[in-house]
Design a protein around this motif. Structure first.
Motif, PDB file in Angstrom:
ATOM      1  N   GLY A  39       0.885  -1.023  -0.005  1.00  0.00           N
ATOM      2  CA  GLY A  39      -0.091  -0.173   0.317  1.00  0.00           C
ATOM      3  C   GLY A  39       1.276   1.083   0.005  1.00  0.00           C
ATOM      4  N   PHE A  40       0.851   2.185  -0.968  1.00  0.00           N
ATOM      5  CA  PHE A  40       1.113   3.089  -1.179  1.00  0.00           C
ATOM      6  C   PHE A  40       0.345   4.654  -0.677  1.00  0.00           C
ATOM      7  CE2 PHE A  40       4.346   6.437  -2.559  1.00  0.00           C
ATOM      8  CZ  PHE A  40       5.846   5.419  -2.924  1.00  0.00           C
ATOM      9  N   VAL A  41       1.218   5.771   0.182  1.00  0.00           N
ATOM     10  CA  VAL A  41       0.605   6.994   0.489  1.00  0.00           C
ATOM     11  C   VAL A  41       1.224   7.689   0.007  1.00  0.00           C
ATOM     12  CG1 VAL A  41      -0.582   8.178   2.496  1.00  0.00           C
ATOM     13  CG2 VAL A  41      -1.017   5.777   2.873  1.00  0.00           C
ATOM     14  N   PHE A  42       0.859   9.265  -1.047  1.00  0.00           N
ATOM     15  CA  PHE A  42       1.738   9.654  -0.848  1.00  0.00           C
ATOM     16  C   PHE A  42       1.715  11.219  -0.525  1.00  0.00           C
ATOM     17  CE2 PHE A  42       0.290   7.279  -4.818  1.00  0.00           C
ATOM     18  CZ  PHE A  42       1.969   7.040  -5.911  1.00  0.00           C
ATOM     19  N   GLN A  43       3.111  11.988  -0.656  1.00  0.00           N
ATOM     20  CA  GLN A  43       2.551  13.454  -0.228  1.00  0.00           C
ATOM     21  C   GLN A  43       1.637  14.233  -0.036  1.00  0.00           C
ATOM     22  OE1 GLN A  43       6.236  15.412  -0.586  1.00  0.00           O
ATOM     23  NE2 GLN A  43       4.857  17.563   0.554  1.00  0.00           N
ATOM     24  N   HIS A  44       0.926  14.261  -1.304  1.00  0.00           N
ATOM     25  CA  HIS A  44       0.047  15.096  -1.844  1.00  0.00           C
ATOM     26  C   HIS A  44      -1.302  14.041  -2.981  1.00  0.00           C
ATOM     27  CE1 HIS A  44       2.018  18.462  -2.042  1.00  0.00           C
ATOM     28  NE2 HIS A  44       2.849  17.848  -2.859  1.00  0.00           N
TER      29      HIS A  44
ATOM     30  N   PRO B 203      -2.506  -4.698   2.710  1.00  0.00           N
ATOM     31  CA  PRO B 203      -1.152  -4.696   2.271  1.00  0.00           C
ATOM     32  C   PRO B 203      -0.527  -5.705   3.063  1.00  0.00           C
ATOM     33  CG  PRO B 203      -1.669  -2.624   3.158  1.00  0.00           C
ATOM     34  CD  PRO B 203      -3.050  -3.357   3.138  1.00  0.00           C
ATOM     35  N   LYS B 204       0.575  -6.137   2.518  1.00  0.00           N
ATOM     36  CA  LYS B 204       1.954  -7.155   3.436  1.00  0.00           C
ATOM     37  C   LYS B 204       2.515  -5.557   3.659  1.00  0.00           C
ATOM     38  CE  LYS B 204       1.888 -11.326  -0.239  1.00  0.00           C
ATOM     39  NZ  LYS B 204       2.441 -11.229  -0.914  1.00  0.00           N
ATOM     40  N   VAL B 205       2.521  -4.891   3.523  1.00  0.00           N
ATOM     41  CA  VAL B 205       3.687  -4.005   3.812  1.00  0.00           C
ATOM     42  C   VAL B 205       2.943  -2.332   2.843  1.00  0.00           C
ATOM     43  CG1 VAL B 205       5.319  -2.292   2.950  1.00  0.00           C
ATOM     44  CG2 VAL B 205       6.119  -4.767   2.900  1.00  0.00           C
ATOM     45  N   LEU B 206       3.110  -1.808   4.291  1.00  0.00           N
ATOM     46  CA  LEU B 206       2.790   0.006   3.983  1.00  0.00           C
ATOM     47  C   LEU B 206       4.215   0.863   3.583  1.00  0.00           C
ATOM     48  CD1 LEU B 206       0.263   2.159   4.044  1.00  0.00           C
ATOM     49  CD2 LEU B 206       0.479   2.287   6.691  1.00  0.00           C
ATOM     50  N   LEU B 207       3.730   1.697   2.377  1.00  0.00           N
ATOM     51  CA  LEU B 207       4.921   2.945   2.373  1.00  0.00           C
ATOM     52  C   LEU B 207       4.047   4.069   2.417  1.00  0.00           C
ATOM     53  CD1 LEU B 207       6.543   0.521  -0.113  1.00  0.00           C
ATOM     54  CD2 LEU B 207       7.177   0.717   1.719  1.00  0.00           C
ATOM     55  N   LEU B 208       5.146   4.567   2.889  1.00  0.00           N
ATOM     56  CA  LEU B 208       4.532   6.327   3.006  1.00  0.00           C
ATOM     57  C   LEU B 208       5.215   7.641   2.657  1.00  0.00           C
ATOM     58  CD1 LEU B 208       3.346   4.571   6.285  1.00  0.00           C
ATOM     59  CD2 LEU B 208       1.643   6.828   5.725  1.00  0.00           C
ATOM     60  N   ASP B 209       5.052   7.964   1.965  1.00  0.00           N
ATOM     61  CA  ASP B 209       6.601   9.023   1.204  1.00  0.00           C
ATOM     62  C   ASP B 209       6.002  10.778   1.591  1.00  0.00           C
ATOM     63  OD1 ASP B 209       8.244  10.653  -0.190  1.00  0.00           O
ATOM     64  OD2 ASP B 209       7.665   9.930  -1.762  1.00  0.00           O
ATOM     65  N   GLU B 210       6.728  10.110   2.854  1.00  0.00           N
ATOM     66  CA  GLU B 210       6.581  12.129   2.930  1.00  0.00           C
ATOM     67  C   GLU B 210       5.011  12.564   3.320  1.00  0.00           C
ATOM     68  OE1 GLU B 210       9.097  14.665   3.251  1.00  0.00           O
ATOM     69  OE2 GLU B 210      10.740  14.484   1.945  1.00  0.00           O
ATOM     70  N   PRO B 211       4.321  11.940   4.320  1.00  0.00           N
ATOM     71  CA  PRO B 211       2.461  11.385   4.029  1.00  0.00           C
ATOM     72  C   PRO B 211       2.018  13.107   4.663  1.00  0.00           C
ATOM     73  CG  PRO B 211       3.641  10.411   5.773  1.00  0.00           C
ATOM     74  CD  PRO B 211       4.825  10.991   4.964  1.00  0.00           C
ATOM     75  N   PHE B 212       3.203  13.805   5.593  1.00  0.00           N
ATOM     76  CA  PHE B 212       2.472  14.749   5.772  1.00  0.00           C
ATOM     77  C   PHE B 212       3.122  15.941   5.859  1.00  0.00           C
ATOM     78  CE2 PHE B 212       2.336  11.876  10.176  1.00  0.00           C
ATOM     79  CZ  PHE B 212       1.035  11.315   9.296  1.00  0.00           C
TER      80      PHE B 212
ATOM     81  N   VAL C  67       1.060  -3.696  11.169  1.00  0.00           N
ATOM     82  CA  VAL C  67       1.103  -4.102   9.624  1.00  0.00           C
ATOM     83  C   VAL C  67       3.144  -2.941   9.253  1.00  0.00           C
ATOM     84  CG1 VAL C  67       0.338  -1.562   8.407  1.00  0.00           C
ATOM     85  CG2 VAL C  67       0.351  -3.430   6.989  1.00  0.00           C
ATOM     86  N   THR C  68       4.004  -3.582   8.596  1.00  0.00           N
ATOM     87  CA  THR C  68       4.865  -3.831   8.289  1.00  0.00           C
ATOM     88  C   THR C  68       5.180  -2.613   7.904  1.00  0.00           C
ATOM     89  OG1 THR C  68       6.328  -5.492   8.138  1.00  0.00           O
ATOM     90  CG2 THR C  68       7.515  -3.750   6.816  1.00  0.00           C
ATOM     91  N   SER C  69       6.151  -1.169   7.765  1.00  0.00           N
ATOM     92  CA  SER C  69       5.313  -0.035   7.908  1.00  0.00           C
ATOM     93  C   SER C  69       6.577   1.354   7.310  1.00  0.00           C
ATOM     94  CB  SER C  69       4.028   1.096   8.398  1.00  0.00           C
ATOM     95  OG  SER C  69       3.416   0.458   8.640  1.00  0.00           O
ATOM     96  N   VAL C  70       6.872   1.401   6.389  1.00  0.00           N
ATOM     97  CA  VAL C  70       7.483   2.259   6.159  1.00  0.00           C
ATOM     98  C   VAL C  70       7.651   3.874   5.812  1.00  0.00           C
ATOM     99  CG1 VAL C  70      10.421   2.261   4.481  1.00  0.00           C
ATOM    100  CG2 VAL C  70       9.294   0.028   4.935  1.00  0.00           C
ATOM    101  N   PHE C  71       7.905   4.323   6.235  1.00  0.00           N
ATOM    102  CA  PHE C  71       8.173   6.338   6.007  1.00  0.00           C
ATOM    103  C   PHE C  71       9.506   6.894   5.516  1.00  0.00           C
ATOM    104  CE2 PHE C  71       8.155   6.849  10.430  1.00  0.00           C
ATOM    105  CZ  PHE C  71       8.375   8.051  10.375  1.00  0.00           C
ATOM    106  N   VAL C  72       8.830   7.489   4.229  1.00  0.00           N
ATOM    107  CA  VAL C  72      10.386   8.935   3.999  1.00  0.00           C
ATOM    108  C   VAL C  72       9.808  10.557   4.839  1.00  0.00           C
ATOM    109  CG1 VAL C  72      11.167  10.030   2.196  1.00  0.00           C
ATOM    110  CG2 VAL C  72      11.115   7.620   1.957  1.00  0.00           C
ATOM    111  N   THR C  73      11.133  10.453   5.206  1.00  0.00           N
ATOM    112  CA  THR C  73      10.930  12.180   5.853  1.00  0.00           C
ATOM    113  C   THR C  73      11.831  12.890   6.076  1.00  0.00           C
ATOM    114  OG1 THR C  73      10.314  12.938   8.010  1.00  0.00           O
ATOM    115  CG2 THR C  73      11.249  11.174   8.304  1.00  0.00           C
ATOM    116  N   HIS C  74      11.637  14.091   5.518  1.00  0.00           N
ATOM    117  CA  HIS C  74      13.404  14.947   5.915  1.00  0.00           C
ATOM    118  C   HIS C  74      13.161  15.712   7.324  1.00  0.00           C
ATOM    119  CE1 HIS C  74      10.529  17.450   3.787  1.00  0.00           C
ATOM    120  NE2 HIS C  74      10.572  18.563   5.466  1.00  0.00           N
TER     121      HIS C  74
END
Length: 353
Positions: free
Chosen positions: A79-84, A156-165, A189-196
């Motif tokens: 599962g993919f969550v985008f910034q926008h 999803p088996k894996v949840l991915l979030l790209d700068e979700p907030f 759920v196994t989750s990986v998120f991107v942030t600065h």
């Protein structure tokens, strides 16, 4: 579902976005990929998702010991969550969340199941009364929760979030990251998120992967990376820091007229060094005590907020910052040009001039 990335590289033209990256994410973890723009964190996330492919002949990727490196994004179970948000503007909240279930080619659920599932997810993300609304009728924080519910709908088996907030204002961001942490504790759920945003990573993640120039600088718990940085880059990136040029000699480090015992974990360093002190580890007094201290002048005081930030200039023109409590500040009568005595409580030392 664990994720195992082994020796992955990715090049765009002449730019090396990832350089021999290896990482393991254990089942049920919430891991943050943290770093500045261009560090490779989003590229790594997209390779995990299958939205990008690693360089030919580069590395391997496994989901729970199953090789997925050549598997299409639709077959990876992510599962993919985008910034926008990437919500469908012409669809209601209900239809946005239901979308992934309706387009399943195999084992497509019936309408009753889809309705139950969507309403259950809307309750989970605290939007149960907004099923009939459209994205333009929602706040940014509400839209991001719809995007998360849509990603979770396909289990999803894996949840991915790209700068979700990243697109939200500071107050909403803080509220949502607390909410995401609680949601993850419930779902596991196994989750990986991107942030600065280092505060976001330190508050939300089980582990943090600090990235720089396509490589991993350090992997560890929030406490590990903040209190025990492995490199100068990690020290600088995770919060404010005062920097001094110094020299290590005979079990002591000399810098800016101070001569202090050398930290045990850096005893292998000899000669030129760089010394780092967090602002909250800088003690200031109005009188000289019995411990080694630097004389300094107060340049500026910022007293709004839970801590008072005091900007200082030493007699050798070294600029540094101290953070003290409001209670301590109230007893000190500090003002610009006040003379104070500065003592570092805890230092970190790295080799180099």
């Amino acid at each position: 579902m664990s994720i195992d990335i082994r020796n992955v590289s990715k090049t765009f033209g002449t730019f090396k976005a990832l350089d021999d990256v290896s990482l393991r994410v254990d089942s049920g973890e919430l891991v943050a990929l943290l770093g500045p723009s261009g560090s490779g964190k989003t590229t790594l996330l997209r390779i995990i998702a299958g939205l990008e492919r690693a360089d030919p002949g580069s590395g391997e990727m496994f989901f729970h010991d199953e090789d997925v490196a050549r598997r299409h994004v639709s077959a990876r179970g992510v599962g993919f969550v985008f910034q926008h948000y990437a919500l469908f503007r012409h669809m209601s909240v209900f239809e946005n969340v239901a979308f992934g279930l309706r387009v399943k080619r195999r084992h497509r659920p019936d309408r009753a199941f889809i309705r139950r599932k969507v309403l259950e997810l809307l309750r989970l993300v605290q939007l149960e009364g907004m099923a009939g609304r459209y994205p333009h009728q929602l706040s940014g924080g509400q839209r991001q929760r719809v995007a998360l519910a849509r990603a979770l709908a396909v289990e999803p088996k894996v949840l991915l979030l790209d700068e979700p907030f990243g697109a939200l204002d500071a107050k909403v961001r803080k509220e949502l990251r607390t909410w995401l942490r609680r949601l993850h504790d419930e779902l596991h759920v196994t989750s990986v998120f991107v942030t600065h945003d280092q505060d976001e990573a330190l508050e939300v993640a089980n582990r943090i992967v600090v990235m720089n120039r396509g490589r991993i600088e350090q992997v560890g718990t929030p406490d590990d990376v903040f209190h025990h940085p492995a490199t100068e880059f990690v020290m600088h990136f995770l919060g404010d820091v005062n920097t001094f040029h110094g020299r290590v000699n005979g079990g002591t480090v000399q810098f800016s007229e101070l001569n202090l015992p050398f930290p045990e974990n850096r005893r292998q360093i000899v000669g030129d060094a760089r010394v780092f002190v967090r602002p909250y580890d800088v003690t200031i007094d109005t009188k000289m005590g019995g411990l080694p201290a630097l004389e300094a002048k107060v340049a500026r005081v910022h007293s709004a907020g839970p801590l008072v930030r005091v900007e200082l200039v030493t007699s050798t023109n070294q600029r540094l910052v101290s953070e003290i409590s409001q209670e301590r500040f109230a007893t000190m009568n500090l003002a610009p040009d006040s003379t104070v005595y500065v003592r570092p409580r805890h230092i970190r030392v790295f080799a180099g001039g």
